[in-house]
Enzyme design. Structure first.
Site, short mmCIF file in Angstrom:
data_model
loop_
_atom_site.label_atom_id
_atom_site.label_comp_id
_atom_site.label_asym_id
_atom_site.label_seq_id
_atom_site.Cartn_x
_atom_site.Cartn_y
_atom_site.Cartn_z
N SER A 149 28.21 -29.94 -56.48
CA SER A 149 28.62 -31.03 -55.59
C SER A 149 28.58 -32.37 -56.31
O SER A 149 29.47 -33.22 -56.14
CB SER A 149 27.74 -31.07 -54.34
N TYR A 150 27.57 -32.58 -57.13
CA TYR A 150 27.40 -33.83 -57.85
C TYR A 150 28.51 -34.02 -58.88
O TYR A 150 29.14 -35.08 -58.96
CB TYR A 150 26.03 -33.84 -58.53
N THR A 151 28.76 -32.98 -59.69
CA THR A 151 29.75 -33.11 -60.73
C THR A 151 31.15 -33.29 -60.15
O THR A 151 31.97 -34.04 -60.70
CB THR A 151 29.75 -31.90 -61.68
N LYS A 154 31.40 -36.92 -59.14
CA LYS A 154 31.40 -37.82 -60.30
C LYS A 154 32.72 -37.76 -61.06
O LYS A 154 33.24 -38.78 -61.51
CB LYS A 154 30.24 -37.47 -61.23
#
Length: 247
Positions: A149-151, A154
């Site tokens: 989810s973070y990547t 980003k």
């Protein structure tokens, strides 16, 4: 005083990298609207730095907050010439265990607020021929495990930053991205909870240390916000001690 006369908005500006950037920018003459949800940290930083800083409690996950944040900076300081989208929350999990809720959290606190604030501040940035500094992560560039989810959020931020850099070049607005590695409260907690992580991170970092939020990340933000960087746009600046090779 490389930033004399400039007004910056920094989301997540009361802690970690955001606090480091706030200190670095004000030392160079900028006035800063610190946007955060941690009132104790925000009030403490505003008290520490005095007149160049105003603290605003705002939930950036609400789209309506973008216009309110821009208006608050203009009310406090008269304009907006630097927008720094730093805040981002996420949860770690392997790809197959990543839920829609995790995706919503990451995009709702990272990508969408970046998108909303860029649009809300556009007219001010156009008038001041200003700068946007967004934040990426080596986790996204390298595709690190347990960071779906973070990547995703980003890398979406990097993509929209390049679009804005191309579209807004005619307005003399430069848009760049910092991908940092710094020792913050969040990294310290992650290291404490995961034995061996610190050694692994430093082993892959040629400079063999974590960056300092103010001295390392903050100084690069100062440069990108200054007139010295007026011919740089659409770039991802790796401020990570060499740990990730941009590709």
């Amino acid at each position: 005083m490389r930033l004399e006369g400039k007004v910056a908005i920094i989301t997540g500006g009361a802690g970690g990298i955001g606090r480091g950037m706030t200190r670095a920018l004000t030392k160079e003459g900028a006035k800063v609207l610190v946007v955060d949800i941690n009132d104790d940290a925000g009030d403490a930083l505003a008290s520490e730095l005095g007149d160049p800083v105003r603290y605003l409690h705002a939930d950036i996950s609400e789209e309506s907050s973008a216009a309110e944040i821009c208006a608050a900076a203009v009310d406090a300081f008269g304009s907006v010439s630097v927008l720094i989208n730093n805040a981002h929350a996420s949860r770690q999990a392997p790809l197959l265990q990543t839920t829609q809720e995790m995706m919503n959290l990451s995009f709702g606190t990272g990508f969408y607020p970046t998108f909303w604030l860029m649009k809300a501040c556009y007219e001010q940035l156009k008038a001041t021929e200003g700068s946007v500094i967004n934040f990426a992560s080596g986790a996204g560039i390298d595709g690190q495990v347990n960071q779906a989810s973070y990547t995703a959020a980003k890398e979406a931020i990097r993509g929209i930053s390049r679009v804005a850099a191309n579209e807004w070049a005619a307005d003399n607005i430069n848009v760049n991205v910092i991908s940092p590695l710094a020792l913050t409260e969040g990294i310290e907690a992650y290291i404490a909870a995961n034995p061996g992580v610190e050694e692994a991170l430093l082993a892959r970092t040629p400079l063999h240390r974590f960056g300092d939020p103010e001295a390392d990340i903050g100084r690069v933000a100062v440069f990108l916000a200054s007139d010295d960087a007026s011919y740089i746009t659409g770039q991802t600046i790796m401020v990570d001690g060499g740990s990730i090779k941009l590709r």
